[in-house]
Write a protein that holds these residues in place. Structure first.
Motif, PDB file in Angstrom:
ATOM      1  N   MET A  40      42.179  21.582  25.736  1.00  0.00           N
ATOM      2  CA  MET A  40      41.994  20.379  26.515  1.00  0.00           C
ATOM      3  C   MET A  40      41.349  20.753  27.854  1.00  0.00           C
ATOM      4  N   LYS A  41      40.351  19.964  28.270  1.00  0.00           N
ATOM      5  CA  LYS A  41      39.667  20.203  29.536  1.00  0.00           C
ATOM      6  C   LYS A  41      40.597  19.886  30.701  1.00  0.00           C
ATOM      7  N   GLN A  42      40.591  20.745  31.683  1.00  0.00           N
ATOM      8  CA  GLN A  42      41.326  20.474  32.912  1.00  0.00           C
ATOM      9  C   GLN A  42      40.338  19.915  33.936  1.00  0.00           C
ATOM     10  N   PHE A  43      40.642  18.743  34.476  1.00  0.00           N
ATOM     11  CA  PHE A  43      39.787  18.114  35.466  1.00  0.00           C
ATOM     12  C   PHE A  43      40.024  18.741  36.837  1.00  0.00           C
ATOM     13  N   THR A  44      38.975  18.742  37.658  1.00  0.00           N
ATOM     14  CA  THR A  44      39.053  19.248  39.025  1.00  0.00           C
ATOM     15  C   THR A  44      38.564  18.156  39.978  1.00  0.00           C
ATOM     16  N   LEU A  45      38.729  18.383  41.259  1.00  0.00           N
ATOM     17  CA  LEU A  45      38.270  17.421  42.260  1.00  0.00           C
ATOM     18  C   LEU A  45      36.771  17.176  42.149  1.00  0.00           C
ATOM     19  N   ASP A  46      36.023  18.173  41.694  1.00  0.00           N
ATOM     20  CA  ASP A  46      34.571  18.019  41.540  1.00  0.00           C
ATOM     21  C   ASP A  46      34.206  17.014  40.453  1.00  0.00           C
ATOM     22  N   ASP A  47      35.135  16.689  39.564  1.00  0.00           N
ATOM     23  CA  ASP A  47      34.877  15.727  38.494  1.00  0.00           C
ATOM     24  C   ASP A  47      34.953  14.278  38.963  1.00  0.00           C
ATOM     25  N   LEU A  48      35.497  14.035  40.138  1.00  0.00           N
ATOM     26  CA  LEU A  48      35.631  12.661  40.650  1.00  0.00           C
ATOM     27  C   LEU A  48      34.350  12.211  41.340  1.00  0.00           C
ATOM     28  N   SER A  49      34.015  10.941  41.159  1.00  0.00           N
ATOM     29  CA  SER A  49      32.881  10.329  41.850  1.00  0.00           C
ATOM     30  C   SER A  49      33.418   9.206  42.718  1.00  0.00           C
ATOM     31  N   TYR A  50      33.177   9.307  44.018  1.00  0.00           N
ATOM     32  CA  TYR A  50      33.660   8.295  44.954  1.00  0.00           C
ATOM     33  C   TYR A  50      32.774   7.064  44.866  1.00  0.00           C
ATOM     34  N   ASN A  51      33.365   5.897  44.652  1.00  0.00           N
ATOM     35  CA  ASN A  51      32.623   4.642  44.542  1.00  0.00           C
ATOM     36  C   ASN A  51      32.580   3.857  45.840  1.00  0.00           C
ATOM     37  N   GLY A  52      33.269   4.327  46.864  1.00  0.00           N
ATOM     38  CA  GLY A  52      33.294   3.624  48.137  1.00  0.00           C
ATOM     39  C   GLY A  52      34.587   2.847  48.321  1.00  0.00           C
ATOM     40  N   ALA A  53      34.597   2.036  49.375  1.00  0.00           N
ATOM     41  CA  ALA A  53      35.790   1.254  49.704  1.00  0.00           C
ATOM     42  C   ALA A  53      35.391  -0.205  49.896  1.00  0.00           C
ATOM     43  N   HIS A  54      36.284  -1.078  49.483  1.00  0.00           N
ATOM     44  CA  HIS A  54      36.110  -2.514  49.682  1.00  0.00           C
ATOM     45  C   HIS A  54      37.421  -3.064  50.222  1.00  0.00           C
ATOM     46  N   GLN A  55      37.364  -3.632  51.412  1.00  0.00           N
ATOM     47  CA  GLN A  55      38.545  -4.171  52.089  1.00  0.00           C
ATOM     48  C   GLN A  55      39.666  -3.128  52.159  1.00  0.00           C
ATOM     49  N   GLY A  56      39.272  -1.888  52.430  1.00  0.00           N
ATOM     50  CA  GLY A  56      40.238  -0.810  52.618  1.00  0.00           C
ATOM     51  C   GLY A  56      40.707  -0.136  51.346  1.00  0.00           C
ATOM     52  N   VAL A  57      40.309  -0.657  50.173  1.00  0.00           N
ATOM     53  CA  VAL A  57      40.713  -0.062  48.898  1.00  0.00           C
ATOM     54  C   VAL A  57      39.608   0.885  48.439  1.00  0.00           C
ATOM     55  N   HIS A  58      39.946   2.161  48.306  1.00  0.00           N
ATOM     56  CA  HIS A  58      39.008   3.195  47.881  1.00  0.00           C
ATOM     57  C   HIS A  58      39.041   3.314  46.362  1.00  0.00           C
ATOM     58  N   SER A  59      37.898   3.690  45.783  1.00  0.00           N
ATOM     59  CA  SER A  59      37.796   3.776  44.328  1.00  0.00           C
ATOM     60  C   SER A  59      37.068   5.048  43.916  1.00  0.00           C
ATOM     61  N   TRP A  60      37.564   5.663  42.835  1.00  0.00           N
ATOM     62  CA  TRP A  60      36.939   6.853  42.248  1.00  0.00           C
ATOM     63  C   TRP A  60      36.782   6.664  40.750  1.00  0.00           C
ATOM     64  N   SER A  61      35.647   7.107  40.218  1.00  0.00           N
ATOM     65  CA  SER A  61      35.424   7.181  38.778  1.00  0.00           C
ATOM     66  C   SER A  61      35.614   8.627  38.357  1.00  0.00           C
ATOM     67  N   HIS A  62      35.778   8.816  37.054  1.00  0.00           N
ATOM     68  CA  HIS A  62      36.002  10.166  36.542  1.00  0.00           C
ATOM     69  C   HIS A  62      35.408  10.257  35.149  1.00  0.00           C
ATOM     70  N   PRO A  63      35.205  11.461  34.645  1.00  0.00           N
ATOM     71  CA  PRO A  63      34.463  11.645  33.393  1.00  0.00           C
ATOM     72  C   PRO A  63      35.209  11.301  32.111  1.00  0.00           C
ATOM     73  N   ASP A  64      36.461  10.903  32.152  1.00  0.00           N
ATOM     74  CA  ASP A  64      37.146  10.608  30.888  1.00  0.00           C
ATOM     75  C   ASP A  64      36.808   9.218  30.360  1.00  0.00           C
ATOM     76  N   GLY A  65      36.050   8.438  31.127  1.00  0.00           N
ATOM     77  CA  GLY A  65      35.543   7.169  30.637  1.00  0.00           C
ATOM     78  C   GLY A  65      36.453   5.960  30.795  1.00  0.00           C
TER      79      GLY A  65
END
Length: 76
Positions: free
Chosen positions: A1-26
């Protein structure tokens, strides 16, 4: 099983103070707001996925949230 790292996260920005990240697991992105002590799979924070590990005396940061996301992904 692949172990995810911080480099796998993509920051999507913030809207009204809520931050969002995408990741490669879909699956849905993860969300975090500075007032929350958890990450969530919804922008309202109503469906917590993992508590943040914030040492006593510290304030929750984006780094705590990113670590919680990676920990959650690697526990699946």
């Amino acid at each position: 099983m692949k172990q995810f790292t911080l480099d796998d996260l993509s920051y999507n920005g913030a809207h009204q103070g809520v931050h969002s990240w995408s990741h490669p697991d879909g699956s849905n992105p993860y969300f975090w707001h500075p007032d929350w002590l958890h990450i969530a799979e919804d922008a309202m924070g109503l469906h917590p996925k993992k508590q943040l590990d914030v040492p006593q005396g510290e304030v929750a940061t984006q780094e705590h949230a990113k670590r919680a996301i990676i920990d959650h992904l690697n526990e699946k």
